[in-house]
Design a protein around this motif. Structure first.
Motif, PDB file in Angstrom:
ATOM      1  N   TYR A  22       1.572  -8.400  11.932  1.00  0.00           N
ATOM      2  CA  TYR A  22       2.952  -8.035  11.590  1.00  0.00           C
ATOM      3  C   TYR A  22       3.124  -8.000  10.070  1.00  0.00           C
ATOM      4  O   TYR A  22       3.724  -7.067   9.524  1.00  0.00           O
ATOM      5  CB  TYR A  22       3.944  -9.052  12.166  1.00  0.00           C
ATOM      6  N   GLY A  23       2.629  -9.031   9.402  1.00  0.00           N
ATOM      7  CA  GLY A  23       2.773  -9.112   7.955  1.00  0.00           C
ATOM      8  C   GLY A  23       2.056  -7.988   7.233  1.00  0.00           C
ATOM      9  O   GLY A  23       2.598  -7.400   6.286  1.00  0.00           O
ATOM     10  N   ILE A  24       0.849  -7.677   7.673  1.00  0.00           N
ATOM     11  CA  ILE A  24       0.071  -6.599   7.056  1.00  0.00           C
ATOM     12  C   ILE A  24       0.780  -5.261   7.215  1.00  0.00           C
ATOM     13  O   ILE A  24       0.914  -4.481   6.264  1.00  0.00           O
ATOM     14  CB  ILE A  24      -1.339  -6.533   7.682  1.00  0.00           C
ATOM     15  N   LYS A  25       1.240  -4.971   8.416  1.00  0.00           N
ATOM     16  CA  LYS A  25       1.913  -3.695   8.671  1.00  0.00           C
ATOM     17  C   LYS A  25       3.209  -3.588   7.901  1.00  0.00           C
ATOM     18  O   LYS A  25       3.551  -2.525   7.358  1.00  0.00           O
ATOM     19  CB  LYS A  25       2.186  -3.539  10.167  1.00  0.00           C
ATOM     20  N   LEU A  26       3.959  -4.685   7.827  1.00  0.00           N
ATOM     21  CA  LEU A  26       5.216  -4.662   7.080  1.00  0.00           C
ATOM     22  C   LEU A  26       4.955  -4.413   5.601  1.00  0.00           C
ATOM     23  O   LEU A  26       5.663  -3.611   4.967  1.00  0.00           O
ATOM     24  CB  LEU A  26       5.958  -5.983   7.276  1.00  0.00           C
ATOM     25  N   LEU A  27       3.957  -5.071   5.035  1.00  0.00           N
ATOM     26  CA  LEU A  27       3.610  -4.851   3.633  1.00  0.00           C
ATOM     27  C   LEU A  27       3.256  -3.382   3.412  1.00  0.00           C
ATOM     28  O   LEU A  27       3.704  -2.756   2.441  1.00  0.00           O
ATOM     29  CB  LEU A  27       2.435  -5.742   3.227  1.00  0.00           C
ATOM     30  N   GLN A  28       2.455  -2.824   4.298  1.00  0.00           N
ATOM     31  CA  GLN A  28       2.070  -1.416   4.176  1.00  0.00           C
ATOM     32  C   GLN A  28       3.302  -0.513   4.158  1.00  0.00           C
ATOM     33  O   GLN A  28       3.416   0.370   3.298  1.00  0.00           O
ATOM     34  CB  GLN A  28       1.167  -1.036   5.350  1.00  0.00           C
ATOM     35  N   CYS A  29       4.220  -0.752   5.087  1.00  0.00           N
ATOM     36  CA  CYS A  29       5.413   0.094   5.173  1.00  0.00           C
ATOM     37  C   CYS A  29       6.284  -0.026   3.934  1.00  0.00           C
ATOM     38  O   CYS A  29       6.849   0.970   3.456  1.00  0.00           O
ATOM     39  CB  CYS A  29       6.219  -0.269   6.421  1.00  0.00           C
ATOM     40  N   LEU A  30       6.400  -1.222   3.391  1.00  0.00           N
ATOM     41  CA  LEU A  30       7.216  -1.423   2.190  1.00  0.00           C
ATOM     42  C   LEU A  30       6.612  -0.703   0.989  1.00  0.00           C
ATOM     43  O   LEU A  30       7.329  -0.086   0.185  1.00  0.00           O
ATOM     44  CB  LEU A  30       7.343  -2.918   1.896  1.00  0.00           C
ATOM     45  N   LEU A  31       5.297  -0.752   0.865  1.00  0.00           N
ATOM     46  CA  LEU A  31       4.633  -0.091  -0.257  1.00  0.00           C
ATOM     47  C   LEU A  31       4.673   1.429  -0.096  1.00  0.00           C
ATOM     48  O   LEU A  31       4.838   2.159  -1.074  1.00  0.00           O
ATOM     49  CB  LEU A  31       3.188  -0.577  -0.378  1.00  0.00           C
ATOM     50  N   VAL A  32       4.534   1.910   1.125  1.00  0.00           N
ATOM     51  CA  VAL A  32       4.641   3.344   1.376  1.00  0.00           C
ATOM     52  C   VAL A  32       6.047   3.835   1.037  1.00  0.00           C
ATOM     53  O   VAL A  32       6.236   4.955   0.543  1.00  0.00           O
ATOM     54  CB  VAL A  32       4.292   3.666   2.847  1.00  0.00           C
ATOM     55  N   ALA A  33       7.051   2.977   1.279  1.00  0.00           N
ATOM     56  CA  ALA A  33       8.448   3.333   1.005  1.00  0.00           C
ATOM     57  C   ALA A  33       8.815   3.163  -0.467  1.00  0.00           C
ATOM     58  O   ALA A  33       9.990   3.229  -0.821  1.00  0.00           O
ATOM     59  CB  ALA A  33       9.376   2.491   1.879  1.00  0.00           C
ATOM     60  N   ASP A  34       7.828   2.917  -1.312  1.00  0.00           N
ATOM     61  CA  ASP A  34       8.007   2.843  -2.768  1.00  0.00           C
ATOM     62  C   ASP A  34       8.801   1.613  -3.208  1.00  0.00           C
ATOM     63  O   ASP A  34       9.649   1.696  -4.100  1.00  0.00           O
ATOM     64  CB  ASP A  34       8.684   4.121  -3.285  1.00  0.00           C
ATOM     65  N   TYR A  35       8.519   0.473  -2.597  1.00  0.00           N
ATOM     66  CA  TYR A  35       9.144  -0.780  -2.996  1.00  0.00           C
ATOM     67  C   TYR A  35       8.222  -1.561  -3.930  1.00  0.00           C
ATOM     68  O   TYR A  35       6.997  -1.480  -3.826  1.00  0.00           O
ATOM     69  CB  TYR A  35       9.453  -1.650  -1.776  1.00  0.00           C
ATOM     70  N   PHE A  72      -6.036  -1.288   1.996  1.00  0.00           N
ATOM     71  CA  PHE A  72      -5.203  -0.134   2.312  1.00  0.00           C
ATOM     72  C   PHE A  72      -5.901   1.167   1.936  1.00  0.00           C
ATOM     73  O   PHE A  72      -5.746   2.186   2.619  1.00  0.00           O
ATOM     74  CB  PHE A  72      -3.851  -0.236   1.617  1.00  0.00           C
ATOM     75  N   ALA A  73      -6.655   1.143   0.848  1.00  0.00           N
ATOM     76  CA  ALA A  73      -7.402   2.337   0.446  1.00  0.00           C
ATOM     77  C   ALA A  73      -8.444   2.701   1.499  1.00  0.00           C
ATOM     78  O   ALA A  73      -8.640   3.881   1.820  1.00  0.00           O
ATOM     79  CB  ALA A  73      -8.068   2.103  -0.911  1.00  0.00           C
ATOM     80  N   GLU A  74      -9.091   1.695   2.065  1.00  0.00           N
ATOM     81  CA  GLU A  74     -10.068   1.926   3.128  1.00  0.00           C
ATOM     82  C   GLU A  74      -9.407   2.510   4.375  1.00  0.00           C
ATOM     83  O   GLU A  74     -10.033   3.273   5.116  1.00  0.00           O
ATOM     84  CB  GLU A  74     -10.780   0.619   3.480  1.00  0.00           C
ATOM     85  N   GLN A  75      -8.137   2.138   4.588  1.00  0.00           N
ATOM     86  CA  GLN A  75      -7.388   2.663   5.722  1.00  0.00           C
ATOM     87  C   GLN A  75      -6.781   4.030   5.416  1.00  0.00           C
ATOM     88  O   GLN A  75      -6.097   4.611   6.251  1.00  0.00           O
ATOM     89  CB  GLN A  75      -6.261   1.691   6.103  1.00  0.00           C
TER      90      GLN A  75
END
Length: 219
Positions: A22-35, A72-75
């Protein structure tokens, strides 16, 4: 370290409860959303990450940051935001002060120990202090506990936090969207967190708008 204030900033904490995906996915979404994300990771959270996500993070904040960005780069995830990983004693960082802290914070996953510390205003480390700051400044604090069953002590802490303006969102994904994988369940929970933060996403179909919901319920 000198910090540059961004228009969209948020504090995120990972603690020792089960639920690292959950934490990993949330971090990814926040960074993708330019936070701009101020990330705090407890020592117990690093153990859980290694166990549940096969991700072994350094206790050094800057090295942990590099490891996460490499992950994240690997993903092949394109990140638009800024990741700042903070140590537990970085008292001069923005989340430690009401004059600079982001108005939103999520603790996901949230251990019952962290739940208790925040509910009682302990502020023994930066993570706890950051949550205390958001509460006192009347910001938005979301806690995602993952424990079962809950004791009366846990429930009393949740009630106290709710009465003081926090939102308790237990890691309890729904099944009405017919999940096909564990990732679908993770995405469901993260989507609900993003909804409460007011961040647009396309992780799951919304109730009444998916193809399944358009079918006659009597069929």
């Amino acid at each position: 370290m000198a910090y540059v204030k961004k228009q969209r900033a948020i504090s995120l904490a990972w603690t020792g409860a089960s639920g690292a995906p959950y934490g990993i996915k949330l971090l990814q979404c926040l960074l993708v959303a330019d936070y701009q994300v101020f990330l705090m990771i407890s020592s117990a959270a690093r153990v859980v990450l290694a166990t549940e996500h096969d991700l072994k993070l350094s206790a050094n904040p800057e090295k942990a940051r590099e490891q996460l960005l490499s992950y994240f780069a690997e993903q092949q995830v394109e990140l638009a935001g800024e990741l700042i990983v903070l140590g537990k004693d970085e008292w001069f960082s923005p989340p430690a002060s009401g004059s600079a802290a982001p108005k939103q914070m999520v603790i996901c996953p949230c251990s019952t120990g962290t739940l208790a510390a925040v509910a009682t205003g302990m502020s023994n480390n930066l993570l706890e202090r950051s949550a205390d700051v958001v509460l006192k400044e009347r910001g938005q604090l979301i806690l995602v506990p993952r424990e079962t069953p809950f004791s009366a002590i846990h429930l009393e802490h949740m009630l106290s936090l709710t009465r003081n303006g926090a939102t308790i969102m237990p890691a309890a994904p729904g099944f009405y969207h017919n999940p096909k994988s564990v990732q679908d369940l993770v995405d469901f929970m993260v989507s609900r967190i993003l909804d409460h933060l007011g961040i647009a996403h396309a992780l799951t179909n919304r109730w009444g708008y998916g193809t399944e919901a358009a079918q006659d319920i009597d069929n």
